[in-house]
Design a protein around this motif. Structure first.
Motif, PDB file in Angstrom:
ATOM      1  N   THR A  20     -10.221 -25.984 -13.983  1.00  0.00           N
ATOM      2  CA  THR A  20     -10.409 -26.673 -15.265  1.00  0.00           C
ATOM      3  C   THR A  20     -11.665 -26.230 -16.005  1.00  0.00           C
ATOM      4  OG1 THR A  20     -11.526 -28.513 -14.132  1.00  0.00           O
ATOM      5  CG2 THR A  20      -9.151 -28.707 -14.493  1.00  0.00           C
ATOM      6  N   THR A  21     -12.377 -25.263 -15.454  1.00  0.00           N
ATOM      7  CA  THR A  21     -13.546 -24.715 -16.156  1.00  0.00           C
ATOM      8  C   THR A  21     -13.397 -23.199 -16.284  1.00  0.00           C
ATOM      9  OG1 THR A  21     -14.737 -24.726 -14.034  1.00  0.00           O
ATOM     10  CG2 THR A  21     -15.124 -26.562 -15.518  1.00  0.00           C
ATOM     11  N   ASP A  22     -13.768 -22.490 -15.228  1.00  0.00           N
ATOM     12  CA  ASP A  22     -13.682 -21.027 -15.265  1.00  0.00           C
ATOM     13  C   ASP A  22     -12.265 -20.544 -15.541  1.00  0.00           C
ATOM     14  OD1 ASP A  22     -16.287 -21.263 -14.527  1.00  0.00           O
ATOM     15  OD2 ASP A  22     -16.122 -20.153 -12.658  1.00  0.00           O
ATOM     16  N   ILE A  58      -9.853 -21.907 -17.327  1.00  0.00           N
ATOM     17  CA  ILE A  58      -9.507 -22.016 -18.746  1.00  0.00           C
ATOM     18  C   ILE A  58     -10.170 -20.895 -19.538  1.00  0.00           C
ATOM     19  CG2 ILE A  58      -9.829 -23.436 -20.809  1.00  0.00           C
ATOM     20  CD1 ILE A  58      -9.491 -25.906 -19.010  1.00  0.00           C
ATOM     21  N   ALA A  59     -11.447 -20.635 -19.252  1.00  0.00           N
ATOM     22  CA  ALA A  59     -12.157 -19.566 -19.967  1.00  0.00           C
ATOM     23  C   ALA A  59     -11.563 -18.205 -19.648  1.00  0.00           C
ATOM     24  CB  ALA A  59     -13.638 -19.593 -19.585  1.00  0.00           C
ATOM     25  N   VAL A 109     -18.421 -20.575 -20.177  1.00  0.00           N
ATOM     26  CA  VAL A 109     -18.564 -20.587 -18.721  1.00  0.00           C
ATOM     27  C   VAL A 109     -20.027 -20.801 -18.335  1.00  0.00           C
ATOM     28  CG1 VAL A 109     -18.365 -19.230 -16.606  1.00  0.00           C
ATOM     29  CG2 VAL A 109     -16.555 -19.115 -18.321  1.00  0.00           C
ATOM     30  N   ARG A 149     -21.623 -24.272 -18.773  1.00  0.00           N
ATOM     31  CA  ARG A 149     -21.108 -25.341 -17.926  1.00  0.00           C
ATOM     32  C   ARG A 149     -21.547 -25.198 -16.463  1.00  0.00           C
ATOM     33  NH1 ARG A 149     -18.186 -25.031 -22.331  1.00  0.00           N
ATOM     34  NH2 ARG A 149     -17.067 -26.855 -23.143  1.00  0.00           N
ATOM     35  N   VAL A 177      -3.464 -26.052 -16.639  1.00  0.00           N
ATOM     36  CA  VAL A 177      -4.507 -25.667 -17.600  1.00  0.00           C
ATOM     37  C   VAL A 177      -4.061 -24.615 -18.611  1.00  0.00           C
ATOM     38  CG1 VAL A 177      -6.272 -26.182 -15.876  1.00  0.00           C
ATOM     39  CG2 VAL A 177      -5.494 -23.823 -16.158  1.00  0.00           C
ATOM     40  N   LEU A 196     -10.973 -24.037 -24.850  1.00  0.00           N
ATOM     41  CA  LEU A 196     -12.343 -24.085 -24.351  1.00  0.00           C
ATOM     42  C   LEU A 196     -12.940 -25.479 -24.475  1.00  0.00           C
ATOM     43  CD1 LEU A 196     -13.855 -20.744 -25.738  1.00  0.00           C
ATOM     44  CD2 LEU A 196     -12.974 -21.201 -23.435  1.00  0.00           C
ATOM     45  N   MET A 220     -12.515 -27.655 -21.381  1.00  0.00           N
ATOM     46  CA  MET A 220     -13.163 -27.319 -20.116  1.00  0.00           C
ATOM     47  C   MET A 220     -14.008 -28.493 -19.635  1.00  0.00           C
ATOM     48  SD  MET A 220     -14.372 -23.396 -20.883  1.00  0.00           S
ATOM     49  CE  MET A 220     -15.326 -23.235 -19.373  1.00  0.00           C
ATOM     50  N   SER A 274     -15.424 -30.617 -15.746  1.00  0.00           N
ATOM     51  CA  SER A 274     -15.394 -30.785 -14.298  1.00  0.00           C
ATOM     52  C   SER A 274     -16.258 -31.976 -13.931  1.00  0.00           C
ATOM     53  CB  SER A 274     -15.909 -29.538 -13.575  1.00  0.00           C
ATOM     54  OG  SER A 274     -17.299 -29.392 -13.792  1.00  0.00           O
TER      55      SER A 274
END
Length: 222
Positions: free
Chosen positions: A50-52, A54-55, A78, A81, A190, A195, A198, A200
């Motif tokens: 859900t972070t890296d 998505i990016a 990225v 975050r 995702v 962005l 994003m 977590s």
């Protein structure tokens, strides 16, 4: 064959030097057996999706339409975050090494432009964005890029576990097999996010990474 080569957990970009917070988790007793190890690694991969993740998908799609500004935005997203020094160090060190390798091995002009921007300080150079550019250059699928990233994180942490705790390699492989089986669901979860989506929430992992920076005894880098 390209997927196998660039998805290899032994790809020499420095991932073997980091434990993604696992070393501190073991030192603090949070991870102490195969069950707690599996929970810890699964948490890390879900937060990564859900972070890296998505990016990575955003950068991959941007590379396909040759939109550098969109790639840079994903790269900054990225980096911003990563709440602690260790995670930022890990992602940019691995990202830059991957870019240097891709320029030499693939003669990839898009990756070369990104590497030049990193050297000029215009973009941080994070690892998931580097993976996205490499896989877009190879004309592979975005699902594959996402899967390689998720696999690499789980494999890195489980490889570290074999050096940090008393665990049978068969247990580590069984954990990896189960976590790999969740990658498709993570991708579907995702794939349509932007962005701005994003996010977590893993405070224990964040605290452990911060603790690791000041640890007096370390096997892995900070």
């Amino acid at each position: 064959m390209r997927l196998l080569q660039f998805g290899d957990s032994m790809l020499p970009v420095g991932s073997f030097s980091f434990s993604n917070g696992l070393e501190s988790a073991i030192q603090q007793g949070i991870v102490h057996d195969p069950d707690s190890l599996e929970r810890f690694v699964r948490t890390a991969t879900r937060q990564s999706a859900t972070t890296d993740g998505i990016a990575l998908l955003e950068a991959f799609r941007a590379a396909r339409v040759n939109d550098p500004a969109r790639i840079w935005r994903a790269d900054h997203a990225v980096f911003l975050r990563k709440l602690n020094e260790e995670m930022r160090t890990m992602t940019v060190r691995m990202g830059r090494k991957l870019a240097e390798m891709a320029v030499k091995v693939l003669d990839a002009s898009d990756v070369g432009e990104w590497l030049s921007a990193i050297k000029r300080g215009e973009t941080p150079g994070t690892y998931p964005v580097g993976q996205a550019l490499v896989f877009a250059t190879l004309d592979l699928e975005e699902r594959d890029a996402f899967a390689v990233h998720q696999y690499g994180l789980a494999s890195m942490m489980l490889g570290a576990s074999l050096r940090l705790m008393k665990i049978d390699y068969l247990d580590a492989q069984a954990i990896l097999y189960r976590i790999n089986g969740e990658v498709e669901a993570d991708y579907e979860r995702v794939a349509d996010r932007s962005l701005d989506d994003m996010a977590s929430f893993s405070p224990v992992i964040d605290v452990l990474a911060a603790v690791h920076v000041r640890a007096r005894v370390r096997l892995f880098m900070n």
